[in-house]
Scaffold this active site. Sequence first.
Site, PDB file in Angstrom:
ATOM      1  N   TYR A 264       0.204  -1.213   0.086  1.00  0.00           N
ATOM      2  CA  TYR A 264       0.155  -0.111  -0.332  1.00  0.00           C
ATOM      3  C   TYR A 264       0.987   1.573   0.294  1.00  0.00           C
ATOM      4  O   TYR A 264       0.767   1.923  -0.599  1.00  0.00           O
ATOM      5  CB  TYR A 264      -1.074   0.026   1.126  1.00  0.00           C
ATOM      6  CG  TYR A 264      -2.219   1.384   1.284  1.00  0.00           C
ATOM      7  CD1 TYR A 264      -3.036   1.766   0.770  1.00  0.00           C
ATOM      8  CD2 TYR A 264      -1.528   1.946   1.814  1.00  0.00           C
ATOM      9  CE1 TYR A 264      -3.418   2.888   0.642  1.00  0.00           C
ATOM     10  CE2 TYR A 264      -1.858   3.451   2.277  1.00  0.00           C
ATOM     11  CZ  TYR A 264      -3.106   3.827   1.004  1.00  0.00           C
ATOM     12  OH  TYR A 264      -3.744   5.185   1.379  1.00  0.00           O
ATOM     13  N   ARG A 308       1.664   8.670  13.069  1.00  0.00           N
ATOM     14  CA  ARG A 308       1.880  10.355  13.706  1.00  0.00           C
ATOM     15  C   ARG A 308       0.112  10.092  13.637  1.00  0.00           C
ATOM     16  O   ARG A 308      -0.330  10.637  14.592  1.00  0.00           O
ATOM     17  CB  ARG A 308       2.780  11.212  12.674  1.00  0.00           C
ATOM     18  CG  ARG A 308       2.313  12.497  13.391  1.00  0.00           C
ATOM     19  CD  ARG A 308       2.622  13.246  12.422  1.00  0.00           C
ATOM     20  NE  ARG A 308       1.420  13.676  11.263  1.00  0.00           N
ATOM     21  CZ  ARG A 308       1.913  14.103   9.851  1.00  0.00           C
ATOM     22  NH1 ARG A 308       3.187  15.136  10.009  1.00  0.00           N
ATOM     23  NH2 ARG A 308       0.940  14.038   9.346  1.00  0.00           N
ATOM     24  N   ARG A 321     -10.415   5.087   8.876  1.00  0.00           N
ATOM     25  CA  ARG A 321      -9.053   4.801   8.437  1.00  0.00           C
ATOM     26  C   ARG A 321      -8.213   3.731   8.945  1.00  0.00           C
ATOM     27  O   ARG A 321      -7.505   3.899   9.967  1.00  0.00           O
ATOM     28  CB  ARG A 321      -8.277   5.888   7.635  1.00  0.00           C
ATOM     29  CG  ARG A 321      -9.140   6.993   6.804  1.00  0.00           C
ATOM     30  CD  ARG A 321      -9.041   7.506   6.016  1.00  0.00           C
ATOM     31  NE  ARG A 321      -8.082   8.288   6.643  1.00  0.00           N
ATOM     32  CZ  ARG A 321      -8.319  10.077   6.514  1.00  0.00           C
ATOM     33  NH1 ARG A 321      -7.865   9.716   4.860  1.00  0.00           N
ATOM     34  NH2 ARG A 321      -7.474  10.826   7.327  1.00  0.00           N
ATOM     35  N   PHE A 381      15.175  19.459  -1.683  1.00  0.00           N
ATOM     36  CA  PHE A 381      14.251  19.606  -1.695  1.00  0.00           C
ATOM     37  C   PHE A 381      13.665  17.408  -1.364  1.00  0.00           C
ATOM     38  O   PHE A 381      12.176  17.712  -0.124  1.00  0.00           O
ATOM     39  CB  PHE A 381      14.204  19.479  -3.130  1.00  0.00           C
ATOM     40  CG  PHE A 381      12.784  18.843  -3.419  1.00  0.00           C
ATOM     41  CD1 PHE A 381      11.163  19.809  -3.460  1.00  0.00           C
ATOM     42  CD2 PHE A 381      12.411  17.247  -4.272  1.00  0.00           C
ATOM     43  CE1 PHE A 381       9.679  18.826  -4.013  1.00  0.00           C
ATOM     44  CE2 PHE A 381      11.145  16.763  -5.012  1.00  0.00           C
ATOM     45  CZ  PHE A 381       9.549  17.617  -4.495  1.00  0.00           C
TER      46      PHE A 381
HETATM   47  C1  IN0 Z   1       6.205  14.173  -1.508  1.00  0.00           C
HETATM   48  C2  IN0 Z   1       7.880  14.213  -0.848  1.00  0.00           C
HETATM   49  C3  IN0 Z   1       8.419  13.899  -1.423  1.00  0.00           C
HETATM   50  C4  IN0 Z   1       9.364  14.956  -1.463  1.00  0.00           C
HETATM   51  C5  IN0 Z   1      10.626  14.931  -1.689  1.00  0.00           C
HETATM   52  C6  IN0 Z   1      11.461  13.654  -1.971  1.00  0.00           C
HETATM   53  C7  IN0 Z   1      10.550  12.950  -2.127  1.00  0.00           C
HETATM   54  C8  IN0 Z   1      10.601  11.499  -2.698  1.00  0.00           C
HETATM   55  C9  IN0 Z   1      10.462  10.418  -2.524  1.00  0.00           C
HETATM   56  C10 IN0 Z   1       9.484  10.736  -2.283  1.00  0.00           C
HETATM   57  C11 IN0 Z   1       7.901  10.890  -1.539  1.00  0.00           C
HETATM   58  C12 IN0 Z   1       9.126  12.792  -1.525  1.00  0.00           C
HETATM   59  O1  IN0 Z   1       6.932  15.052   0.671  1.00  0.00           O
HETATM   60  C13 IN0 Z   1       6.278  15.230   0.480  1.00  0.00           C
HETATM   61  C14 IN0 Z   1       6.388  16.726   1.955  1.00  0.00           C
HETATM   62  C15 IN0 Z   1       5.223  17.349   1.927  1.00  0.00           C
HETATM   63  O2  IN0 Z   1       4.054  17.118   1.361  1.00  0.00           O
HETATM   64  N1  IN0 Z   1       4.748  17.479   3.450  1.00  0.00           N
HETATM   65  C16 IN0 Z   1       3.576  18.391   4.311  1.00  0.00           C
HETATM   66  C17 IN0 Z   1       3.464  17.870   5.430  1.00  0.00           C
HETATM   67  C18 IN0 Z   1       2.793  17.002   6.086  1.00  0.00           C
HETATM   68  O3  IN0 Z   1       2.667  16.953   7.124  1.00  0.00           O
HETATM   69  O4  IN0 Z   1       1.762  16.733   4.901  1.00  0.00           O
HETATM   70  C19 IN0 Z   1       3.637  20.158   3.585  1.00  0.00           C
HETATM   71  O5  IN0 Z   1       2.799  20.458   4.217  1.00  0.00           O
HETATM   72  O6  IN0 Z   1       4.498  20.633   3.956  1.00  0.00           O
HETATM   73  C20 IN0 Z   1       5.442  14.604   1.187  1.00  0.00           C
HETATM   74  O7  IN0 Z   1       4.982  14.172   1.764  1.00  0.00           O
HETATM   75  N2  IN0 Z   1       4.681  14.334   0.167  1.00  0.00           N
HETATM   76  C21 IN0 Z   1       5.126  14.035  -1.858  1.00  0.00           C
HETATM   77  C22 IN0 Z   1       4.160  13.972  -2.413  1.00  0.00           C
HETATM   78  C23 IN0 Z   1       4.350  14.048  -3.764  1.00  0.00           C
HETATM   79  C24 IN0 Z   1       5.441  14.389  -3.947  1.00  0.00           C
HETATM   80 CL1  IN0 Z   1       6.437  15.002  -5.260  1.00  0.00          CL
HETATM   81  C25 IN0 Z   1       6.708  15.075  -3.193  1.00  0.00           C
HETATM   82  C26 IN0 Z   1       3.642  12.732   0.364  1.00  0.00           C
HETATM   83  C27 IN0 Z   1       4.023  11.324   0.224  1.00  0.00           C
HETATM   84  C28 IN0 Z   1       2.401  10.511   0.635  1.00  0.00           C
HETATM   85  C29 IN0 Z   1       4.874  10.822   1.649  1.00  0.00           C
HETATM   86  C30 IN0 Z   1       4.707  10.447  -1.086  1.00  0.00           C
END
Ligand code: IN0
Length: 551
Positions: A264, A308, A321, A381
């Site tokens: 998942y 969390r 969920r 990033f």
């Molecule tokens: C992310 C990831 C992310 C960033 C950088 C490199 C990555 C490499 C592999 C996979 C994911 C990567 O980062 C974000 C961070 C984020 O959204 N933070 C939130 C805080 C929060 O608590 O939600 C904020 O508001 O700042 C992330 O969590 N995800 C994500 C989604 C799309 C992309 Cl392009 C990059 C979501 C997830 C599900 C963990 C992949």
Amino acid sequence: MRSQSCPLCSNFALSSNCSSIPSLAWIKCTQVGTSSVRLMFLISASVHKVLTRPCMSSLIFLALDLVSVPTGPWLTEPCQKPTTRHSFINSHYQKKMGSLRAILSNPDDLYPLLKLKMAARHAEKQIPPVPHWGFCYTMLHRVSRSFALVIQQLDTDLRDAVCIFYLVLRALDTVEDDTSIATEVKVPILMDFYRYIYDREWHFSCGTKDYKVLMDEFHHVSTAFLELGRSYQEAIEDITMRMGAGMAKFICKEVETVGDYDEYCHYVAGLVGLGLSKLFHASGKEDLASDAISNSMGLFLQKTNIIRDYLEDINEIPKSRMFWPRQIWSKYVNKLEDLKYEENSVKAVQCLNDMVTNALMHAEDCLKYMSALRDPAIFRFCAIPQIMAIGTLALCYNNVQVFRGVVKMRRGLTARVIHRTKTMSDVYGAFYDFSRMLKSRYDASIVDQVDGTDHKARETKDRLEAILRTCRDSGTLNERKSYIIRTKPKYNSTLIVIIFIILAILIAYLSSTRPYNMCKFLKKIKKLLNGNDFILSDTLFFLPAGLVSTF
Ligand code: IN0
């Protein structure tokens, strides 16, 4: 009304509520565009208020009240209960007070917080005027807060591709998350989503608040997507297709085994890692990383979120969920929701520690992935969310509060991570510090154990030691600034405080007696700061930090 950052409560995007403080209204009309100067004005306005108004006693009582409330552990926000709509006003006030209290008890946070706030303001000014790109960047800032700032510093081409990728994934997530959509409607939408990104006419209304706006106006996202380079489009399309199919599969399937859990998390986050690696490669700035370590980058973040967010997910209305795998929780309780009841606290914490140990399995792959990155902006990033993740795991480990409210890293600490993370040695340093913190929590949990039922004790220790060893072997640890042991400020705070108070009193005096002179004084300061709005000299930042630290 446009939202504004508030120098008092440190919220990044505040509504106009702050102007209910008369002194702040006065500060706003000075229109001097830097937070540090605003803070100085705030203090002088308060001095002015104390000198001229009869409500002095109530101000003093409020201040006493704020500083006398016992503060929580320095790493966390004061633990918040998940908010309901009914408690919004109250919680908004509590949040502001909590933020002020957090700053007063962690004055070192002030500099990174101010810097972050200015970066946010700078980013806001950079939102493109073209309507569809304007919409995409505005949405990005609304749905991802601090993370949007990290996206913003990527190079233009790649930044646009990552922004669209992020919004497409958020939209897909909104469909998956909306429990009011019937399964027979939801599954085909998830499966076909990768086609909709090419269709400017397509939209499907679901979700709430900002996510509803994103869904309703999705045509802006598809219009922007169609302007991306072909290699970016292909990467986004491929990941959207695989993620949609994976999400659809799990609509009708529970997370039973640890294998299901990994599967998942692969669909919803690991694939994001694979997609980002493709985008970085397409930009010509990075080699293509292997699927295995790209997957681990996503799994580490997602598993941290799942741990969390236990309480928020289990209390979801109309239906819980459940992402914690049965294979893990069934060793401790009969039903996943039993973990939230106080009588099960001991079992709940053991189960939590088991989940954290499982997440730690990905940390070393993440270090490997990050150490291979060459472009500084791509590196930041990737590194910032990873440091936030290990910091969050350190907070959650052995912490029963995960089952009572929201356990989050303090905003000031988040700002500090964003501010400090520049090179791989910063990452090794942060992973080392947070793993040491995890290790000391682990040691404490072993001492607390009466019946020796922590099934994962040995594994936890081994994983932590492996991470610590990797960080030590990098040979860069003594270059770091510790996240745990606080360094002494480099400035003479007494002197700064004296200068600051004199300036504050001067401003207060001028504003109450000679408004014309005051105007001239303000204009001079503004001139002094002209062209220096974004990157202010360190001295200016140290002034408020020094002042607050003596309070
Ligand atoms: C992310 C990831 C992310 C960033 C950088 C490199 C990555 C490499 C592999 C996979 C994911 C990567 O980062 C974000 C961070 C984020 O959204 N933070 C939130 C805080 C929060 O608590 O939600 C904020 O508001 O700042 C992330 O969590 N995800 C994500 C989604 C799309 C992309 Cl392009 C990059 C979501 C997830 C599900 C963990 C992949």
